[in-house]
Design a protein around this motif. Structure first.
Motif, PDB file in Angstrom:
ATOM      1  N   TYR A  62     -36.094 -12.357  80.347  1.00 49.71           N
ATOM      2  CA  TYR A  62     -36.309 -11.207  81.234  1.00 49.71           C
ATOM      3  C   TYR A  62     -35.070 -11.039  82.101  1.00 49.71           C
ATOM      4  N   VAL A  63     -34.486  -9.884  82.049  1.00 50.84           N
ATOM      5  CA  VAL A  63     -33.318  -9.581  82.864  1.00 50.84           C
ATOM      6  C   VAL A  63     -33.740  -8.519  83.862  1.00 50.84           C
ATOM      7  N   GLU A  64     -33.541  -8.824  85.135  1.00 49.68           N
ATOM      8  CA  GLU A  64     -33.928  -7.849  86.153  1.00 49.68           C
ATOM      9  C   GLU A  64     -33.043  -6.614  86.034  1.00 49.68           C
ATOM     10  N   GLY A  65     -33.689  -5.491  86.000  1.00 48.81           N
ATOM     11  CA  GLY A  65     -32.980  -4.222  85.908  1.00 48.81           C
ATOM     12  C   GLY A  65     -33.416  -3.310  87.034  1.00 48.81           C
ATOM     13  N   PRO A  66     -33.303  -2.019  86.835  1.00 43.29           N
ATOM     14  CA  PRO A  66     -33.716  -1.074  87.875  1.00 43.29           C
ATOM     15  C   PRO A  66     -35.229  -1.062  88.053  1.00 43.29           C
ATOM     16  N   VAL A  67     -35.644  -0.543  89.198  1.00 40.31           N
ATOM     17  CA  VAL A  67     -37.068  -0.397  89.498  1.00 40.31           C
ATOM     18  C   VAL A  67     -37.487   0.996  89.049  1.00 40.31           C
ATOM     19  N   TYR A  68     -38.448   1.056  88.139  1.00 45.13           N
ATOM     20  CA  TYR A  68     -38.896   2.334  87.588  1.00 45.13           C
ATOM     21  C   TYR A  68     -40.143   2.871  88.272  1.00 45.13           C
ATOM     22  N   ASP A  69     -40.781   2.087  89.122  1.00 42.87           N
ATOM     23  CA  ASP A  69     -41.998   2.539  89.796  1.00 42.87           C
ATOM     24  C   ASP A  69     -41.668   3.235  91.106  1.00 42.87           C
TER      25      ASP A  69
ATOM     26  N   SER B  80     -46.429   0.990  79.941  1.00 36.47           N
ATOM     27  CA  SER B  80     -47.298   2.169  80.030  1.00 36.47           C
ATOM     28  C   SER B  80     -46.516   3.414  79.603  1.00 36.47           C
ATOM     29  N   LYS B  81     -47.241   4.462  79.246  1.00 37.00           N
ATOM     30  CA  LYS B  81     -46.589   5.714  78.850  1.00 37.00           C
ATOM     31  C   LYS B  81     -45.752   6.261  79.997  1.00 37.00           C
ATOM     32  N   GLU B  82     -46.285   6.123  81.200  1.00 32.86           N
ATOM     33  CA  GLU B  82     -45.566   6.607  82.380  1.00 32.86           C
ATOM     34  C   GLU B  82     -44.267   5.825  82.573  1.00 32.86           C
ATOM     35  N   ARG B  83     -44.310   4.519  82.334  1.00 28.03           N
ATOM     36  CA  ARG B  83     -43.118   3.677  82.470  1.00 28.03           C
ATOM     37  C   ARG B  83     -42.062   4.077  81.444  1.00 28.03           C
ATOM     38  N   VAL B  84     -42.462   4.305  80.205  1.00 28.81           N
ATOM     39  CA  VAL B  84     -41.515   4.714  79.161  1.00 28.81           C
ATOM     40  C   VAL B  84     -40.884   6.049  79.528  1.00 28.81           C
ATOM     41  N   LYS B  85     -41.696   6.967  80.044  1.00 34.11           N
ATOM     42  CA  LYS B  85     -41.191   8.277  80.453  1.00 34.11           C
ATOM     43  C   LYS B  85     -40.183   8.135  81.602  1.00 34.11           C
ATOM     44  N   ASP B  86     -40.507   7.267  82.580  1.00 33.15           N
ATOM     45  CA  ASP B  86     -39.592   7.031  83.701  1.00 33.15           C
ATOM     46  C   ASP B  86     -38.290   6.391  83.231  1.00 33.15           C
ATOM     47  N   GLU B  87     -38.379   5.484  82.266  1.00 33.75           N
ATOM     48  CA  GLU B  87     -37.165   4.858  81.736  1.00 33.75           C
ATOM     49  C   GLU B  87     -36.268   5.900  81.086  1.00 33.75           C
ATOM     50  N   ARG B  88     -36.866   6.766  80.289  1.00 32.84           N
ATOM     51  CA  ARG B  88     -36.075   7.820  79.631  1.00 32.84           C
ATOM     52  C   ARG B  88     -35.419   8.742  80.657  1.00 32.84           C
ATOM     53  N   ARG B  89     -36.187   9.054  81.683  1.00 27.59           N
ATOM     54  CA  ARG B  89     -35.681   9.977  82.712  1.00 27.59           C
ATOM     55  C   ARG B  89     -34.575   9.331  83.541  1.00 27.59           C
ATOM     56  N   MET B  90     -34.691   8.039  83.835  1.00 25.07           N
ATOM     57  CA  MET B  90     -33.765   7.386  84.761  1.00 25.07           C
ATOM     58  C   MET B  90     -32.571   6.706  84.080  1.00 25.07           C
ATOM     59  N   THR B  91     -32.628   6.478  82.784  1.00 20.33           N
ATOM     60  CA  THR B  91     -31.537   5.806  82.093  1.00 20.33           C
ATOM     61  C   THR B  91     -30.514   6.847  81.656  1.00 20.33           C
ATOM     62  N   PRO B  92     -29.237   6.622  82.035  1.00 19.77           N
ATOM     63  CA  PRO B  92     -28.192   7.568  81.606  1.00 19.77           C
ATOM     64  C   PRO B  92     -28.077   7.585  80.084  1.00 19.77           C
ATOM     65  N   PRO B  93     -27.696   8.710  79.507  1.00 19.32           N
ATOM     66  CA  PRO B  93     -27.613   8.835  78.039  1.00 19.32           C
ATOM     67  C   PRO B  93     -26.684   7.800  77.392  1.00 19.32           C
ATOM     68  N   ASP B  94     -25.591   7.428  78.077  1.00 17.30           N
ATOM     69  CA  ASP B  94     -24.643   6.491  77.483  1.00 17.30           C
ATOM     70  C   ASP B  94     -25.162   5.035  77.514  1.00 17.30           C
ATOM     71  N   CYS B  95     -26.301   4.796  78.182  1.00 11.35           N
ATOM     72  CA  CYS B  95     -26.874   3.446  78.254  1.00 11.35           C
ATOM     73  C   CYS B  95     -28.220   3.387  77.540  1.00 11.35           C
ATOM     74  N   ALA B  96     -28.401   4.215  76.543  1.00 11.08           N
ATOM     75  CA  ALA B  96     -29.699   4.315  75.877  1.00 11.08           C
ATOM     76  C   ALA B  96     -30.071   3.062  75.096  1.00 11.08           C
ATOM     77  N   ASP B  97     -29.107   2.176  74.846  1.00  9.84           N
ATOM     78  CA  ASP B  97     -29.398   0.979  74.051  1.00  9.84           C
ATOM     79  C   ASP B  97     -29.988  -0.166  74.856  1.00  9.84           C
ATOM     80  N   ARG B  98     -30.322   0.032  76.101  1.00  7.39           N
ATOM     81  CA  ARG B  98     -30.885  -1.043  76.950  1.00  7.39           C
ATOM     82  C   ARG B  98     -32.276  -1.400  76.554  1.00  7.39           C
TER      83      ARG B  98
END
Length: 171
Positions: A67-74, A153-171
């Motif tokens: 587990y690598v700590e990343g951004p907070v999506y909530d 959760s579906k909401e979490r996946v949606k938030d990840e897509r919204r908050m992750t820059p396009p050039d970092c999509a491989d995270r």
């Protein structure tokens, strides 16, 4: 000569048989009372420790999953809902939860009820408090989710897509 002196204690009156009773002596509480209170407190503390140990054991099971700590999506309200649900489900109080996270016992209350409206200085400290608590609590819940094998959760996946820059999509 048959008159009473102007100052006489109730004890002296009782000794002279003048009909005034001295105040009753305070009786100490029986030792059994204190023992019962100590035992009850020890039982409660033991129950809380068992609950927190079980939660921490579930987290330790997740340690095998990287587990690598990343951004907070909530959002604040999402995280508040997660914390409140967790406290009710696990039957622990906020103070115990904060101690599990390694935070001061009143940190959740400060985070939950801080509004930062009393000046710029308080707002800056309030913002720092929010970010610190949010980050630690969010990553706690993410590790717990991994330990329990639950999907995002579906909401979490949606938030990840919204908050992750396009050039970092491989995270």
């Amino acid at each position: 000569e048959g008159l009473l002196p102007s100052r006489i204690t109730p004890l002296e009156c009782a000794e002279k048989g003048l009909g005034i009773e001295p105040p009753p002596l305070k009786r100490p509480r029986p030792p059994a009372f204190f023992e019962a209170r100590k035992e009850e407190a020890a039982r409660k503390a033991d129950a809380i420790k068992r609950k927190t140990d079980a939660i921490l054991a579930r987290l330790e099971a997740a340690e095998c999953v990287p587990y690598v700590e990343g951004p907070v999506y909530d959002t604040i309200s999402q995280l508040r809902e997660k914390v409140d649900t967790f406290l009710a489900r696990e039957e622990i109080n906020a103070s115990t939860f904060c101690k599990m996270l390694g935070l001061p016992s009143n940190q959740y209350a400060k985070w939950k009820y801080s509004n930062g409206s009393n000046g710029e200085r308080q707002e800056a400290s309030s913002q720092s408090l929010r970010l610190n608590f949010m980050s630690i609590a969010y990553h706690f819940f993410e590790r717990l989710r991994l330990a329990e094998g639950r999907p995002k959760s579906k909401e979490r996946v949606k938030d990840e897509r919204r908050m992750t820059p396009p050039d970092c999509a491989d995270r």
